[in-house]
Design a protein around this motif. Structure first.
Motif, PDB file in Angstrom:
ATOM      1  N   GLN A 176      -4.963  -1.527  -8.628  1.00  0.00           N
ATOM      2  CA  GLN A 176      -4.713  -0.087  -8.712  1.00  0.00           C
ATOM      3  C   GLN A 176      -3.235   0.276  -8.561  1.00  0.00           C
ATOM      4  OE1 GLN A 176      -7.516   1.354  -5.721  1.00  0.00           O
ATOM      5  NE2 GLN A 176      -9.093   1.593  -7.290  1.00  0.00           N
ATOM      6  N   ASP A 178       0.233   2.004  -9.380  1.00  0.00           N
ATOM      7  CA  ASP A 178       0.745   3.224 -10.009  1.00  0.00           C
ATOM      8  C   ASP A 178       1.862   2.784 -10.953  1.00  0.00           C
ATOM      9  OD1 ASP A 178       2.050   5.517 -10.765  1.00  0.00           O
ATOM     10  OD2 ASP A 178       2.195   6.362  -8.750  1.00  0.00           O
ATOM     11  N   SER A 180       3.871   4.205 -12.868  1.00  0.00           N
ATOM     12  CA  SER A 180       5.115   4.973 -12.928  1.00  0.00           C
ATOM     13  C   SER A 180       6.133   4.509 -11.888  1.00  0.00           C
ATOM     14  CB  SER A 180       4.830   6.464 -12.730  1.00  0.00           C
ATOM     15  OG  SER A 180       4.383   6.725 -11.407  1.00  0.00           O
TER      16      SER A 180
END
Length: 254
Positions: A176, A178, A180
């Protein structure tokens, strides 16, 4: 200006520790050995190098980073020239090449300059560090243990025999990430940088003076990702922090 926490994935071989230079040392011995065995044929180093690279790259594409692949590539190159020059293969010579190829995995583990400094800097800045390496678990784990890298990466270590966009996507999805705020740091355009850009994460390419031909590919970058090229490992913290600051400034002005 506060620097948001980043998820930073490091490659191992030829990013944090030396690797290719040991393969080059073994290959130099291999070239000399074949030139001695084929002395009457005036076999050149370049001829041997080109054939070994061809066999080596084809094998990695098919089998991934299996430890027996490199020793087998030496033997297959030897057998190719035996056929080309109608020379009967000698079993003891094949065994000698097998041992020569395997000896690359017995070399000392040597960190790149600034390895500890770089990891310490990023850890103290609050970033989460991950290690993602290609190869066989026992061989790669020995290097990790030797360099005491678990003190930085803890259980965030991924070892894969095939290192490609599918493997990276699986790691990013299951853990999981992120995307960005995720970075991939590595020396291989093929197995580190290209998959990172395809997966939509940021990348820092640690350029080498002499790179394995397998690692060189053309890149296709997605708009959401950024890529930087550096020459020394110690540039990583500065590049990441400056990139974040530029992004934050643009958001403020926008």
């Amino acid at each position: 200006m506060m620097i948001p926490q980043q998820q930073i994935i490091f490659d191992l071989d030829d990013t944090l520790i030396y690797c290719n230079k040991y393969f080059d040392l073994i290959l130099d011995q291999f070239y000399e050995t074949l030139q001695e065995w084929f002395a009457g044929e005036r076999l050149t180093t370049e001829e041997i190098r080109e054939k070994q690279i061809e066999i080596d790259v084809a094998g990695v594409n098919k089998l991934g980073f299996a430890s027996e692949h490199f020793p087998r590539s030496l033997i297959e190159t030897y057998l190719y020239f035996c056929r080309a020059y109608k020379r009967e293969p000698v079993k003891t010579e094949e065994e000698q090449l097998l041992l020569l190829g395997r000896s690359v995995y017995d070399q000392e583990v040597e960190p790149y300059p600034g390895m500890v400094e770089t990891l310490e800097s990023l850890s103290k800045a609050g970033h989460i560090l991950y290690l993602y390496t290609g190869g066989e678990p026992a061989i790669q784990q020995r290097k990790i243990d030797k360099m005491k890298l678990a003190s930085y990466f803890e259980d965030r270590i991924f070892i894969r025999q095939h290192k490609n966009v599918e493997a990276l996507e699986e790691i990013l999805r299951l853990n999981q990430f992120d995307r960005s705020v995720t970075w991939m740091i590595g020396n291989s355009l093929r197995t580190d940088i290209s998959p990172a850009l395809e997966a939509g994460i940021h990348a820092i390419y640690l350029k080498q003076e002499k790179e394995w031909v397998y690692n060189m590919v053309e890149l296709q970058q997605k708009p959401a990702s950024v890529m930087y090229t550096i020459n020394t490992l110690t540039e990583v913290p500065r590049v990441i922090h400056e990139s974040i600051q530029i992004h934050q400034q643009k958001k403020t002005l926008g």
